[in-house]
Write a protein that holds these residues in place. Structure first.
Motif, PDB file in Angstrom:
ATOM      1  N   PHE A  12       0.829  -1.109  -0.132  1.00  0.00           N
ATOM      2  CA  PHE A  12       0.151   0.137  -0.010  1.00  0.00           C
ATOM      3  C   PHE A  12       0.880   1.217  -0.116  1.00  0.00           C
ATOM      4  O   PHE A  12       1.801   1.291   0.685  1.00  0.00           O
ATOM      5  N   PHE A  16      -2.503   5.911  -1.691  1.00  0.00           N
ATOM      6  CA  PHE A  16      -3.592   5.063  -1.845  1.00  0.00           C
ATOM      7  C   PHE A  16      -4.616   4.886  -0.570  1.00  0.00           C
ATOM      8  O   PHE A  16      -5.972   5.098  -0.658  1.00  0.00           O
ATOM      9  N   LYS A  17      -3.880   5.118   0.666  1.00  0.00           N
ATOM     10  CA  LYS A  17      -4.744   4.945   1.778  1.00  0.00           C
ATOM     11  C   LYS A  17      -5.640   6.416   1.865  1.00  0.00           C
ATOM     12  O   LYS A  17      -6.715   6.337   2.329  1.00  0.00           O
ATOM     13  N   VAL A  19      -6.698   8.305  -0.561  1.00  0.00           N
ATOM     14  CA  VAL A  19      -7.951   7.986  -1.775  1.00  0.00           C
ATOM     15  C   VAL A  19      -8.853   6.918  -1.140  1.00  0.00           C
ATOM     16  O   VAL A  19     -10.060   7.229  -1.475  1.00  0.00           O
ATOM     17  N   LEU A  20      -8.484   5.945  -0.504  1.00  0.00           N
ATOM     18  CA  LEU A  20      -9.290   4.984   0.052  1.00  0.00           C
ATOM     19  C   LEU A  20     -10.241   5.597   1.127  1.00  0.00           C
ATOM     20  O   LEU A  20     -11.278   5.351   1.015  1.00  0.00           O
ATOM     21  N   LEU A  21      -9.530   6.309   2.010  1.00  0.00           N
ATOM     22  CA  LEU A  21     -10.289   6.862   2.915  1.00  0.00           C
ATOM     23  C   LEU A  21     -11.337   8.245   2.581  1.00  0.00           C
ATOM     24  O   LEU A  21     -12.386   8.006   3.081  1.00  0.00           O
ATOM     25  N   PHE A  23     -12.739   7.813  -0.472  1.00  0.00           N
ATOM     26  CA  PHE A  23     -13.777   7.217  -1.152  1.00  0.00           C
ATOM     27  C   PHE A  23     -14.808   6.593  -0.315  1.00  0.00           C
ATOM     28  O   PHE A  23     -15.933   6.661  -0.316  1.00  0.00           O
ATOM     29  N   THR A  24     -14.250   6.005   0.702  1.00  0.00           N
ATOM     30  CA  THR A  24     -15.042   5.375   1.972  1.00  0.00           C
ATOM     31  C   THR A  24     -15.923   6.608   2.613  1.00  0.00           C
ATOM     32  O   THR A  24     -17.194   6.316   2.854  1.00  0.00           O
TER      33      THR A  24
END
Length: 149
Positions: A12, A16-17, A19-21, A23-24
């Protein structure tokens, strides 16, 4: 950028973390917005269930009085204008016929044929000219003097 490996061997990147946060967060806040501010079930309009419903002698959808010729008036008159325009006007036979002729000449109203008599009879019976005059004199009033300055 530094890469980090988790226990499963998946790499990871810190971006990316993020972006993932984000998005979530959109998913969660979007779901909450829909739950709290989404479409509400409103009270059902009875006229949507039965557009020809009559209640207390009045056609619910239009407000027109239930009588012979009602459906002919609804079909021919409320196609172009609101029934409120009919209800607010009170005329005699000659005036209703003149209004129909005016609508035919200037507003594109089609020839009514035999329906014109049915419509005019309905209108003169249910929306006749109202006798206007002065109000009756006031009686049994407890008058009191106004004190001046």
């Amino acid at each position: 950028m530094q890469e980090k490996e988790n226990n499963d061997g998946i790499v990871f990147k810190p971006i990316f973390k993020v972006v993932l946060l984000i998005f979530t967060s959109f998913i969660i806040f979007g779901a909450l917005a829909i739950i709290f501010y989404g479409p509400r079930q409103t009270q059902v309009d009875i006229t949507e269930i039965d557009p020809e419903l009559l209640e207390n002698g009045v056609h619910v959808r239009t407000g027109l009085i239930e009588a012979d010729g009602l459906q002919t008036v609804i079909t021919n008159c409320t196609t172009c204008h609101s029934s409120k325009l009919i209800i607010q006007n009170r005329m005699g036979e000659e005036q209703w016929n003149a209004t129909i002729r005016w609508m035919q000449k200037t507003q594109g109203l089609w020839p009514l044929g035999e329906n014109q008599k049915v419509i005019v009879d309905y209108l003169t019976k249910n929306y006749p000219v109202l006798e206007k005059g002065r109000r009756p004199p006031l009686t049994d009033i407890d008058w009191y003097p106004l004190e001046g300055k």
